[in-house]
Design a protein around this motif. Sequence first.
Motif, PDB file in Angstrom:
ATOM      1  N   GLU A  47       0.827  -1.217   0.000  1.00 45.64           N
ATOM      2  CA  GLU A  47       0.000   0.000   0.000  1.00 45.64           C
ATOM      3  C   GLU A  47       0.856   1.259   0.000  1.00 45.64           C
ATOM      4  N   LEU A  48       1.973   1.215   0.740  1.00 43.20           N
ATOM      5  CA  LEU A  48       2.791   2.410   0.939  1.00 43.20           C
ATOM      6  C   LEU A  48       3.980   2.500  -0.005  1.00 43.20           C
ATOM      7  N   ASP A  49       4.176   1.487  -0.850  1.00 45.89           N
ATOM      8  CA  ASP A  49       5.375   1.397  -1.680  1.00 45.89           C
ATOM      9  C   ASP A  49       6.617   1.350  -0.793  1.00 45.89           C
ATOM     10  N   ALA A  50       6.548   0.512   0.213  1.00 41.62           N
ATOM     11  CA  ALA A  50       7.654   0.303   1.152  1.00 41.62           C
ATOM     12  C   ALA A  50       8.185  -1.121   0.985  1.00 41.62           C
ATOM     13  N   THR A  51       9.075  -1.516   1.890  1.00 43.00           N
ATOM     14  CA  THR A  51       9.651  -2.865   1.889  1.00 43.00           C
ATOM     15  C   THR A  51       9.224  -3.571   3.160  1.00 43.00           C
ATOM     16  N   ALA A  52       9.056  -4.885   3.090  1.00 43.52           N
ATOM     17  CA  ALA A  52       8.679  -5.665   4.275  1.00 43.52           C
ATOM     18  C   ALA A  52       9.746  -6.703   4.587  1.00 43.52           C
ATOM     19  N   VAL A  53      10.026  -6.879   5.876  1.00 43.93           N
ATOM     20  CA  VAL A  53      10.916  -7.949   6.331  1.00 43.93           C
ATOM     21  C   VAL A  53      10.302  -8.595   7.567  1.00 43.93           C
ATOM     22  N   ARG A  54      10.634  -9.835   7.807  1.00 46.29           N
ATOM     23  CA  ARG A  54      10.134 -10.503   9.002  1.00 46.29           C
ATOM     24  C   ARG A  54      11.112 -10.280  10.146  1.00 46.29           C
ATOM     25  N   ILE A  55      10.630  -9.672  11.224  1.00 42.45           N
ATOM     26  CA  ILE A  55      11.415  -9.527  12.444  1.00 42.45           C
ATOM     27  C   ILE A  55      10.514  -9.890  13.613  1.00 42.45           C
ATOM     28  N   ASP A  56      10.901 -10.912  14.319  1.00 38.70           N
ATOM     29  CA  ASP A  56      10.196 -11.355  15.524  1.00 38.70           C
ATOM     30  C   ASP A  56      11.129 -11.090  16.699  1.00 38.70           C
ATOM     31  N   LEU A  57      10.730 -10.212  17.598  1.00 38.24           N
ATOM     32  CA  LEU A  57      11.594  -9.854  18.727  1.00 38.24           C
ATOM     33  C   LEU A  57      11.838 -11.022  19.671  1.00 38.24           C
ATOM     34  N   GLN A  58      11.083 -12.094  19.507  1.00 39.69           N
ATOM     35  CA  GLN A  58      11.299 -13.299  20.307  1.00 39.69           C
ATOM     36  C   GLN A  58      12.257 -14.281  19.619  1.00 39.69           C
ATOM     37  N   ASP A  59      12.715 -13.951  18.400  1.00 35.96           N
ATOM     38  CA  ASP A  59      13.501 -14.887  17.592  1.00 35.96           C
ATOM     39  C   ASP A  59      14.701 -14.154  16.999  1.00 35.96           C
ATOM     40  N   GLU A  60      15.863 -14.338  17.596  1.00 36.15           N
ATOM     41  CA  GLU A  60      17.058 -13.620  17.169  1.00 36.15           C
ATOM     42  C   GLU A  60      17.443 -13.928  15.727  1.00 36.15           C
ATOM     43  N   THR A  61      17.137 -15.128  15.254  1.00 33.53           N
ATOM     44  CA  THR A  61      17.525 -15.471  13.884  1.00 33.53           C
ATOM     45  C   THR A  61      16.844 -14.560  12.863  1.00 33.53           C
ATOM     46  N   THR A  62      15.622 -14.100  13.163  1.00 29.77           N
ATOM     47  CA  THR A  62      14.945 -13.206  12.223  1.00 29.77           C
ATOM     48  C   THR A  62      15.620 -11.839  12.176  1.00 29.77           C
ATOM     49  N   MET A  63      16.189 -11.414  13.297  1.00 27.23           N
ATOM     50  CA  MET A  63      16.899 -10.134  13.321  1.00 27.23           C
ATOM     51  C   MET A  63      18.173 -10.227  12.478  1.00 27.23           C
ATOM     52  N   ALA A  64      18.888 -11.324  12.640  1.00 25.65           N
ATOM     53  CA  ALA A  64      20.123 -11.514  11.883  1.00 25.65           C
ATOM     54  C   ALA A  64      19.839 -11.563  10.389  1.00 25.65           C
ATOM     55  N   ALA A  65      18.766 -12.264  10.014  1.00 21.38           N
ATOM     56  CA  ALA A  65      18.427 -12.374   8.590  1.00 21.38           C
ATOM     57  C   ALA A  65      18.015 -11.030   8.019  1.00 21.38           C
ATOM     58  N   ALA A  66      17.246 -10.250   8.779  1.00 18.90           N
ATOM     59  CA  ALA A  66      16.817  -8.929   8.303  1.00 18.90           C
ATOM     60  C   ALA A  66      18.010  -7.991   8.160  1.00 18.90           C
ATOM     61  N   ALA A  67      18.928  -8.039   9.127  1.00 18.33           N
ATOM     62  CA  ALA A  67      20.110  -7.184   9.052  1.00 18.33           C
ATOM     63  C   ALA A  67      20.964  -7.529   7.832  1.00 18.33           C
ATOM     64  N   ALA A  68      21.063  -8.824   7.534  1.00 19.05           N
ATOM     65  CA  ALA A  68      21.823  -9.231   6.356  1.00 19.05           C
ATOM     66  C   ALA A  68      21.153  -8.728   5.081  1.00 19.05           C
ATOM     67  N   ARG A  69      19.839  -8.760   5.051  1.00 21.16           N
ATOM     68  CA  ARG A  69      19.100  -8.285   3.873  1.00 21.16           C
ATOM     69  C   ARG A  69      19.255  -6.779   3.686  1.00 21.16           C
ATOM     70  N   LEU A  70      19.411  -6.055   4.791  1.00 21.69           N
ATOM     71  CA  LEU A  70      19.510  -4.594   4.744  1.00 21.69           C
ATOM     72  C   LEU A  70      20.950  -4.119   4.935  1.00 21.69           C
ATOM     73  N   ALA A  71      21.893  -4.948   4.528  1.00 26.77           N
ATOM     74  CA  ALA A  71      23.306  -4.685   4.787  1.00 26.77           C
ATOM     75  C   ALA A  71      23.840  -3.458   4.070  1.00 26.77           C
ATOM     76  N   ASP A  72      23.092  -2.916   3.107  1.00 29.20           N
ATOM     77  CA  ASP A  72      23.568  -1.712   2.424  1.00 29.20           C
ATOM     78  C   ASP A  72      23.326  -0.450   3.235  1.00 29.20           C
ATOM     79  N   GLY A  73      22.681  -0.594   4.415  1.00 34.27           N
ATOM     80  CA  GLY A  73      22.626   0.532   5.332  1.00 34.27           C
ATOM     81  C   GLY A  73      21.239   0.924   5.794  1.00 34.27           C
ATOM     82  N   ILE A  74      21.166   1.312   7.070  1.00 34.81           N
ATOM     83  CA  ILE A  74      19.942   1.801   7.708  1.00 34.81           C
ATOM     84  C   ILE A  74      20.302   3.111   8.414  1.00 34.81           C
ATOM     85  N   ASP A  75      19.391   4.082   8.350  1.00 38.30           N
ATOM     86  CA  ASP A  75      19.612   5.335   9.074  1.00 38.30           C
ATOM     87  C   ASP A  75      18.943   5.341  10.437  1.00 38.30           C
TER      88      ASP A  75
END
Length: 237
Positions: A47-75
């Motif tokens: 709807e917003l022309d944004a990007t979606a990633v799965r991050i579950d704060l109860q599951d560290e593996t999802t954080m690691a995977a999201a960070a790898a996907r966004l490795a080109d940088g976050i502000d």
Amino acid sequence: MTKVERILVIGGARALGAAVARRAVKDGYDVVIGARDLAAAEALAAELDATAVRIDLQDETTMAAAAARLADGIDHIVTTGSAPHDVRAVELDHDKLMAAFTAKVIGPMLVAKHFAPVLRPSGSIVLFSGVVGWRPGPGSLVKGVTNGAVEYVARHLAADLAPVRVNAISPGVVDSGAWDRLGDGKAGLLGKSAAGTLVGRYGESDDVVDTVMWLLRAGFISGETVHLEGGARHKTS
């Protein structure tokens, strides 16, 4: 040409998180919506022309995977996750207690662990606390302690991740959609909350979103908790 800043909103598929995502898109940010429910995140992202990633704060593996996907940088990162366990001490459930601490305290620290390498030095993290951390009451033990702890997470992460800024927002009761589950009881809750403030009203989503967007740009503020509850902490009667 001005660089478009990228913001990751964790818990961004619903309620306050979704409101932050919508405003960020409107303000010209490149928005990434992170949520445990990837389908909901993808629907809003479409709807917003944004990007979606799965991050579950109860599951560290999802954080690691999201960070790898966004490795080109976050502000910027905004995390709104919570797992309420609103019971008195004699009713505490260990697993629900741990889930509450993970969502508010442990999860955001692990987000910092995985995203620190991709956060730009001029960037920031915004955490969410809550007024109950400063106004104890029966049945608010877990919510109060976890929200109170967020203030210390912000302080210590700010020192640990500097020059990346880390701050927290501590709202009062806000009509964000989260209270719709109360049905007819919602009006009573909001009315009581309004009476318990100095300004005579309850919070609106825009109150919170305005503060989030201000903190993203407030380059000389770090390690602080912004109290956004109409003076409820100071109301004596």
